[in-house]
Design a protein around this motif. Structure first.
Motif, short mmCIF file in Angstrom:
data_model
loop_
_atom_site.label_atom_id
_atom_site.label_comp_id
_atom_site.label_asym_id
_atom_site.label_seq_id
_atom_site.Cartn_x
_atom_site.Cartn_y
_atom_site.Cartn_z
N ILE A 47 0.83 -1.21 0.00
CA ILE A 47 0.00 0.00 0.00
C ILE A 47 0.87 1.26 0.00
CG2 ILE A 47 -1.58 1.37 1.43
CD1 ILE A 47 -3.17 -1.05 1.93
N GLU A 51 0.67 4.06 -2.90
CA GLU A 51 0.24 5.44 -2.65
C GLU A 51 1.33 6.45 -3.02
OE1 GLU A 51 -2.77 5.87 -2.22
OE2 GLU A 51 -3.51 4.02 -1.32
N THR A 54 1.51 6.48 -6.88
CA THR A 54 0.31 7.12 -7.43
C THR A 54 0.39 8.63 -7.24
OG1 THR A 54 -1.06 5.18 -6.97
CG2 THR A 54 -2.22 7.25 -7.26
N ALA A 107 -13.64 10.29 7.94
CA ALA A 107 -13.91 8.90 7.56
C ALA A 107 -14.74 8.80 6.28
CB ALA A 107 -14.61 8.18 8.69
N ASP A 108 -15.58 9.82 6.00
CA ASP A 108 -16.44 9.71 4.82
C ASP A 108 -15.92 10.47 3.60
OD1 ASP A 108 -16.94 12.20 5.84
OD2 ASP A 108 -19.11 12.13 5.53
N ASP A 109 -14.70 10.99 3.68
CA ASP A 109 -14.11 11.60 2.48
C ASP A 109 -13.80 10.50 1.47
OD1 ASP A 109 -14.17 14.19 3.28
OD2 ASP A 109 -12.14 14.22 4.08
N THR A 110 -14.09 10.78 0.19
CA THR A 110 -13.88 9.75 -0.82
C THR A 110 -12.50 9.87 -1.47
OG1 THR A 110 -14.96 11.13 -2.47
CG2 THR A 110 -16.32 9.50 -1.34
N ARG A 111 -11.83 11.00 -1.30
CA ARG A 111 -10.53 11.20 -1.95
C ARG A 111 -9.53 11.82 -0.98
NH1 ARG A 111 -10.41 12.32 -8.16
NH2 ARG A 111 -8.29 11.97 -7.54
N ARG A 113 -6.83 10.63 0.66
CA ARG A 113 -6.34 10.01 1.89
C ARG A 113 -5.10 9.14 1.65
NH1 ARG A 113 -10.14 8.39 4.77
NH2 ARG A 113 -12.02 8.82 3.63
N GLY A 114 -4.59 9.12 0.42
CA GLY A 114 -3.45 8.25 0.10
C GLY A 114 -2.23 8.53 0.96
N ILE A 117 -2.70 7.77 4.63
CA ILE A 117 -2.50 6.35 4.95
C ILE A 117 -1.00 6.04 5.08
CG2 ILE A 117 -2.71 4.00 4.02
CD1 ILE A 117 -5.42 4.83 2.87
N MET A 120 0.30 7.08 8.32
CA MET A 120 -0.11 6.19 9.41
C MET A 120 0.67 4.88 9.42
SD MET A 120 -4.20 6.54 9.91
CE MET A 120 -4.82 6.99 8.31
#
Lengths: 164, 124
Positions: A47, A51, A54, A107-111, A113-114, A117, A120
Motif C-alpha cells: 500500500i 500510494e 500514485t 472517515a467519509d471523504d472519498t478522496r 487520503r493516500g 495512509i 499512518m
C-alpha cells in the motif's frame, strides 16, 4: 533463519503511468516477504509503494524524462523506500507537504487520503529535493513485534452455502 | 491496460432491489473508476441495495476505498445500502485504520448482509 546482516538495495525506474504501479508494488512486497517480514508488513508495504507512486504520477511533474524512480533498501529490521518524480519546483514540494501534514480527511471523504495512509503506516516520512532537484519522498518502516496481532473482525460465521 | 479485477454480478432471489457483486483480484487506481461506474449504473437502474462480496478481493488502495465510500453514499441517497461481506484481514486492517468501518457496513457473510437489508426494508 534468514541472514539479515547484509543489505539489499533495489532501484527501479518506470514510466509515469498508473498502469505500471501494480507490478512495482507487488515486486517490493515480494522482496519484503523474501526478507522474512510478516504478511501484514508486506501488505502494508504494498500500500505504501502504491500510494507514493500514485501520488508521484498524479501530482508530480513529468520532469525531464517522464519517469518515476523507486528505491528500496532492506537491512536488518528496517525497510527504507524512496520515490522520486521530476517535480523539483518549490511549489510542488510545498503542495505535497501541505497535503501530507495539514490534510485531515474525515472517515467519509472519498478522496485525498493516500498520503494520510502512508503517514499512518510508516515510522518516518520526509519530503524534500534530491541532489538533481527531483521531488523525493522517503519513508522508513521498521519491523514491529506486533505486526501479526490479530485484527478485530465482525463475528466470523462464514456460511458458504447461503441461499441467495 | 488495467490491473486484473474480475467483477461478477448476480441477483439475490430472496431480497428485492438487490444485486451481489463478487470481486476477484485487486481494486486500485487502474480499475477504480470503471468499477465505480459499473456499480453506480446498477444502483441508478433501481437496484439500490448492493452487496459486495470480497472473498476473493486480494488488495485495496486508497482510491478503491474512496469508491466504496462513494457507493455507500449513493446507495443511501437512493434509499438503499452498500454492504461488504467476507472481507480479508489485510483489507479490513486498512479500513479500520482510517476509520472507514464507521461508514461502510461490513458483514461476515452473505446471509447476514441480506438479513440486514430485509430488516432495514421492513423498518422503512
Amino acid at each position: 533463519m534468514k541472514d539479515t546482516s547484509k543489505e539489499n538495495n533495489y532501484n527501479l525506474q518506470f514510466p509515469s503511468d498508473l498502469d505500471y504501479i501494480p507490478a512495482m508494488r507487488q515486486f517490493i512486497a515480494e522482496v519484503a516477504r523474501s526478507e522474512g517480514y510478516s504478511t501484514k508488513f508486506c501488505f502494508r508495504t504494498e500500500i505504501i509503494v502504491d500510494e507514493l507512486c500514485t501520488n508521484a504520477i498524479l501530482h508530480g511533474s513529468k520532469g525531464r524524462n517522464g519517469c518515476v524512480i523507486l528505491e528500496a533498501y532492506f537491512n536488518n529490521d528496517i525497510m527504507k523506500l524512496c520515490v522520486k518524480d521530476g517535480g523539483g519546483k518549490k511549489v510542488n514540494i510545498e503542495n505535497l507537504k501541505r497535503a501530507v501534514y495539514n490534510s485531515k480527511p474525515t472517515a467519509d471523504d472519498t478522496r485525498g487520503r493516500g498520503m494520510d495512509i502512508v503517514q499512518m503506516l510508516a515510522d518516518e516520512l520526509k519530503i524534500d529535493l534530491d541532489e538533481n532537484g527531483n521531488t523525493q519522498v522517503n519513508i522508513v518502516k521498521k519491523r514491529n513485534m506486533d505486526d501479526d496481532e490479530p485484527i478485530l473482525k465482525p463475528a466470523e460465521n462464514q456460511n458458504e452455502g447461503t441461499e441467495i | 491496460m488495467s490491473n486484473q479485477l474480475d467483477l461478477q454480478m448476480s441477483d439475490s432471489n430472496s431480497v428485492p432491489q438487490t444485486k451481489i457483486f463478487a470481486f476477484n483480484g485487486d481494486l486500485d487506481s487502474t480499475n477504480a473508476t470503471t468499477t465505480l461506474n459499473t456499480i453506480k449504473t446498477t444502483i441508478e437502474s433501481g437496484f439500490v441495495n448492493i452487496v459486495a462480496d470480497f472473498k476473493h478481493l486480494r488488495y485495496l488502495n486508497s482510491m478503491g476505498l474512496g469508491i466504496l465510500i462513494h457507493l455507500s453514499k449513493i446507495a443511501k441517497e437512493k434509499g438503499g445500502c452498500f454492504r461488504v461481506v467476507r472481507i480479508n484481514d489485510n483489507i479490513l486492517d486498512i479500513i479500520q485504520l482510517i476509520g472507514a468501518h464507521t461508514i461502510i457496513d461490513i458483514h461476515p457473510n452473505l446471509e447476514d448482509a441480506l438479513n440486514a437489508i430485509c430488516e432495514q426494508s421492513a423498518k422503512d
